[in-house]
Design a protein around this motif. Sequence first.
Motif, PDB file in Angstrom:
ATOM      1  N   ALA A   1      -6.018  -8.063 -12.173  1.00 25.69           N
ATOM      2  CA  ALA A   1      -4.914  -8.111 -11.217  1.00 25.69           C
ATOM      3  C   ALA A   1      -3.801  -9.038 -11.691  1.00 25.69           C
ATOM      4  O   ALA A   1      -2.611  -8.704 -11.579  1.00 25.69           O
ATOM      5  CB  ALA A   1      -5.427  -8.557  -9.844  1.00 25.69           C
TER       6      ALA A   1
ATOM      7  N   GLU B   1     -10.000 -10.448 -11.038  1.00 26.43           N
ATOM      8  CA  GLU B   1      -8.781 -11.247 -10.928  1.00 26.43           C
ATOM      9  C   GLU B   1      -7.998 -11.229 -12.240  1.00 26.43           C
ATOM     10  O   GLU B   1      -6.769 -11.255 -12.240  1.00 26.43           O
ATOM     11  CB  GLU B   1      -9.116 -12.679 -10.518  1.00 26.43           C
TER      12      GLU B   1
ATOM     13  N   VAL C   1      -4.157  -4.129   3.385  1.00 24.31           N
ATOM     14  CA  VAL C   1      -3.745  -5.182   2.463  1.00 24.31           C
ATOM     15  C   VAL C   1      -3.129  -6.292   3.309  1.00 24.31           C
ATOM     16  O   VAL C   1      -2.288  -6.029   4.170  1.00 24.31           O
ATOM     17  CB  VAL C   1      -2.716  -4.660   1.438  1.00 24.31           C
TER      18      VAL C   1
ATOM     19  N   VAL D   1       2.363 -11.716  -5.438  1.00 30.18           N
ATOM     20  CA  VAL D   1       1.160 -11.395  -4.674  1.00 30.18           C
ATOM     21  C   VAL D   1       1.061  -9.910  -4.344  1.00 30.18           C
ATOM     22  O   VAL D   1      -0.046  -9.353  -4.295  1.00 30.18           O
ATOM     23  CB  VAL D   1       1.101 -12.255  -3.390  1.00 30.18           C
TER      24      VAL D   1
ATOM     25  N   GLY E   1      -2.801 -13.545  -0.376  1.00 29.94           N
ATOM     26  CA  GLY E   1      -3.022 -12.125  -0.177  1.00 29.94           C
ATOM     27  C   GLY E   1      -4.482 -11.769  -0.336  1.00 29.94           C
ATOM     28  O   GLY E   1      -5.271 -12.526  -0.907  1.00 29.94           O
ATOM     29  N   GLU E   2      -4.822 -10.604   0.198  1.00 32.99           N
ATOM     30  CA  GLU E   2      -6.176 -10.084   0.040  1.00 32.99           C
ATOM     31  C   GLU E   2      -6.140  -8.572   0.266  1.00 32.99           C
ATOM     32  O   GLU E   2      -5.472  -8.088   1.192  1.00 32.99           O
ATOM     33  CB  GLU E   2      -7.151 -10.741   1.016  1.00 32.99           C
ATOM     34  N   ALA E   3      -6.837  -7.842  -0.577  1.00 34.15           N
ATOM     35  CA  ALA E   3      -6.933  -6.387  -0.446  1.00 34.15           C
ATOM     36  C   ALA E   3      -8.345  -6.044   0.015  1.00 34.15           C
ATOM     37  O   ALA E   3      -9.306  -6.332  -0.696  1.00 34.15           O
ATOM     38  CB  ALA E   3      -6.618  -5.708  -1.772  1.00 34.15           C
TER      39      ALA E   3
ATOM     40  N   HIS F   1      -5.453  -4.675  -7.154  1.00 26.40           N
ATOM     41  CA  HIS F   1      -6.829  -4.664  -6.642  1.00 26.40           C
ATOM     42  C   HIS F   1      -7.139  -3.330  -5.957  1.00 26.40           C
ATOM     43  O   HIS F   1      -8.260  -2.801  -6.083  1.00 26.40           O
ATOM     44  CB  HIS F   1      -7.035  -5.798  -5.641  1.00 26.40           C
ATOM     45  N   LYS F   2      -6.170  -2.805  -5.213  1.00 27.75           N
ATOM     46  CA  LYS F   2      -6.389  -1.518  -4.541  1.00 27.75           C
ATOM     47  C   LYS F   2      -6.704  -0.415  -5.561  1.00 27.75           C
ATOM     48  O   LYS F   2      -7.569   0.437  -5.314  1.00 27.75           O
ATOM     49  CB  LYS F   2      -5.157  -1.135  -3.716  1.00 27.75           C
TER      50      LYS F   2
ATOM     51  N   LEU G   1      -0.957  -9.813   3.275  1.00 22.39           N
ATOM     52  CA  LEU G   1       0.011 -10.450   2.397  1.00 22.39           C
ATOM     53  C   LEU G   1       0.715 -11.606   3.102  1.00 22.39           C
ATOM     54  O   LEU G   1       0.816 -11.626   4.330  1.00 22.39           O
ATOM     55  CB  LEU G   1       1.078  -9.446   1.952  1.00 22.39           C
TER      56      LEU G   1
ATOM     57  N   HIS H   1      -0.165  -8.015  -7.331  1.00 20.55           N
ATOM     58  CA  HIS H   1      -1.548  -8.452  -7.525  1.00 20.55           C
ATOM     59  C   HIS H   1      -2.506  -7.716  -6.597  1.00 20.55           C
ATOM     60  O   HIS H   1      -3.523  -7.157  -7.039  1.00 20.55           O
ATOM     61  CB  HIS H   1      -1.620  -9.960  -7.272  1.00 20.55           C
ATOM     62  N   GLU H   2      -2.195  -7.704  -5.308  1.00 22.47           N
ATOM     63  CA  GLU H   2      -3.120  -7.096  -4.340  1.00 22.47           C
ATOM     64  C   GLU H   2      -3.167  -5.576  -4.468  1.00 22.47           C
ATOM     65  O   GLU H   2      -4.216  -4.964  -4.267  1.00 22.47           O
ATOM     66  CB  GLU H   2      -2.738  -7.502  -2.914  1.00 22.47           C
TER      67      GLU H   2
END
Length: 260
Positions: free
Chosen positions: A219, A216, A136, A152, A128-130, A159-160, A138, A155-156
């Motif tokens: 998150a 991290e 986002v 995930v 995943g990555e935000a 981050h948001k 996923l 987690h992401e």
Amino acid sequence: MKALTRWLAAAVGMLQPSKPAIPEELWQAAWQRLPFLAGMPTDDASALRAMTEDFLARKVFSGAHGYEPDNLARLTIAIQACLPVLKLGLQAYEGWRGIIVYPGEFVIPRQVVDDDGVQHEYEEDALGEAWDGGPVVLSWFDDPADYDGAHVVIHEFAHKLDQLSGGADGMPPLHAGMSQEEWLRDFDAAYADFCQRVDAEEATLIDPYAAENPAEFFAVCGEVFFTSAQDLKNAYPEIYRHLCDFYKQNPASWSHVTSS
């Protein structure tokens, strides 16, 4: 005049995003994929369902690599996305709409510049990555076991929330009455302790990935806060307390009886 008023009301209603009704069978199927929600108080579970319907009406899901997320995937993702903001409101997720779903792990191209000013390019496997100000991204696995314990989505979306402060650094905007000084003191101490344990190759209940950087750590602690609350409370009670204040929830107090 009354006819015009009724027409305007209908027109406004047409412009509002409609909340899709979630069939009970589908809701239960998604809920069963998220066993850490067992024991959530009934009122909170009902509020989570209502918020999830609103979230699905506001956000746009799209697939990648030829994959199209089905209703179960969208709903399971939406439930987890709403969990961190259950007491904060969906306004925390304003300013972006997209959720991109890959069928399993995906690869992110990275660029780093070393101390000598040389740029290096590489690819990193990710779940995943935000994107700050953007969507986002996923992964989705049909078998929850394929996540290997990672959560995930939580987690992401943590981050948001972190990005609302102007950048993901483990210091999200705090609520009135919360002390930034105490937050930084306790998170810095816990992060330093955790990194030391990871460097010593100790077995930790928290994913070692949390040692990457303070963002991290925040998150991953958010993941553990919602999915294994007592573990976080035992390992870092001050972090647990801060997250209770930030998320306005206390998952360690949930019973072990499903209340969906």
